[in-house]
Design an enzyme around this catalytic site. Structure first.
Site, PDB file in Angstrom:
ATOM      1  N   ASP A 137     -29.284  19.987   4.987  1.00 43.48           N
ATOM      2  CA  ASP A 137     -30.061  21.197   5.233  1.00 43.48           C
ATOM      3  C   ASP A 137     -29.364  22.014   6.309  1.00 43.48           C
ATOM      4  OD1 ASP A 137     -32.137  23.156   5.326  1.00 43.48           O
ATOM      5  OD2 ASP A 137     -33.556  21.616   4.715  1.00 43.48           O
ATOM      6  N   GLN A 138     -29.824  23.234   6.447  1.00 44.32           N
ATOM      7  CA  GLN A 138     -29.164  24.170   7.342  1.00 44.32           C
ATOM      8  C   GLN A 138     -30.201  24.945   8.138  1.00 44.32           C
ATOM      9  OE1 GLN A 138     -26.846  27.416   5.467  1.00 44.32           O
ATOM     10  NE2 GLN A 138     -25.083  26.427   6.395  1.00 44.32           N
TER      11      GLN A 138
END
Length: 197
Positions: free
Chosen positions: A74-75
């Site tokens: 994820d970011q």
């Protein structure tokens, strides 16, 4: 490949990264409640939050797929002292990009590898992004060309597309910008036997 790998993600960019690197894998949506995870997260560290989200995705799929290696990623986007979430509409993306133009932000790409309900490895990498002071006319052309797919990106841009024209400078790994620190992931997949040494 001697071990099965599942990517716990709907991200087309992450899927393309692994496929392009020649990594055999399946993909499965983790189905985690990201807003709830963000709300419950105690730290203000955006890199740690990216890792926490990656762990949640990896563990969710790992619980359903015993014996498989599960990769979550994820970011988070840190800007002006806060976190930015995905824009809900093109108009929201337009407003956000107007505020961000001519300024810098950081992308934190977290990753986690799980097996049998346990995280066995995790990490994060950060890229520093400097947007140029683009015109409203360019922004209109950009959003018309890219359309709703930009809403799938936390920054409302795809560096591998026309979004590259939004920037003056990027400091950091290209794959991190796309959403996953690929080099450390490949090294870990080799270490655990998913990939041949």
């Amino acid at each position: 490949m001697s071990e099965r790998l599942i990517l716990a993600s709907r991200s087309a960019a992450r899927r393309a990264m692994l496929a392009g690197a020649g990594v055999p894998f399946e993909a499965e949506d983790a189905g985690v409640d990201e807003p709830a995870i963000k709300a419950a997260f105690a730290s203000e560290d955006p890199g740690a939050l990216a890792v926490e989200l990656a762990k949640a995705k990896a563990l969710a799929v790992s619980a359903r797929r015993p014996g498989a290696w599960v990769l979550g990623s994820d970011q988070t986007l840190a800007f002006d002292g806060g976190l930015i979430s995905k824009a809900p509409s093109l108009e929201a993306a337009r407003n956000r990009l107007r505020v961000m133009r001519g300024r810098e932000h950081q992308l934190h790409s977290g990753v986690a590898l799980a097996r049998d309900g346990q995280v066995v490895w995790s990490g994060v990498d950060t890229a520093r992004m400097a947007m140029r002071d683009f015109s409203d006319a360019f922004l209109d052309v950009y959003l018309a060309a890219e359309g709703e797919p930009v809403l799938a990106s936390v920054g409302a841009y795809r560096l591998e597309g026309m979004g590259s024209q939004l920037f003056d400078r990027v400091e950091g790994d290209y794959f991190t910008v796309l959403g996953m620190p690929l080099w450390p992931v490949l090294a870990e997949l080799r270490r655990v036997g998913v990939l041949e040494i």
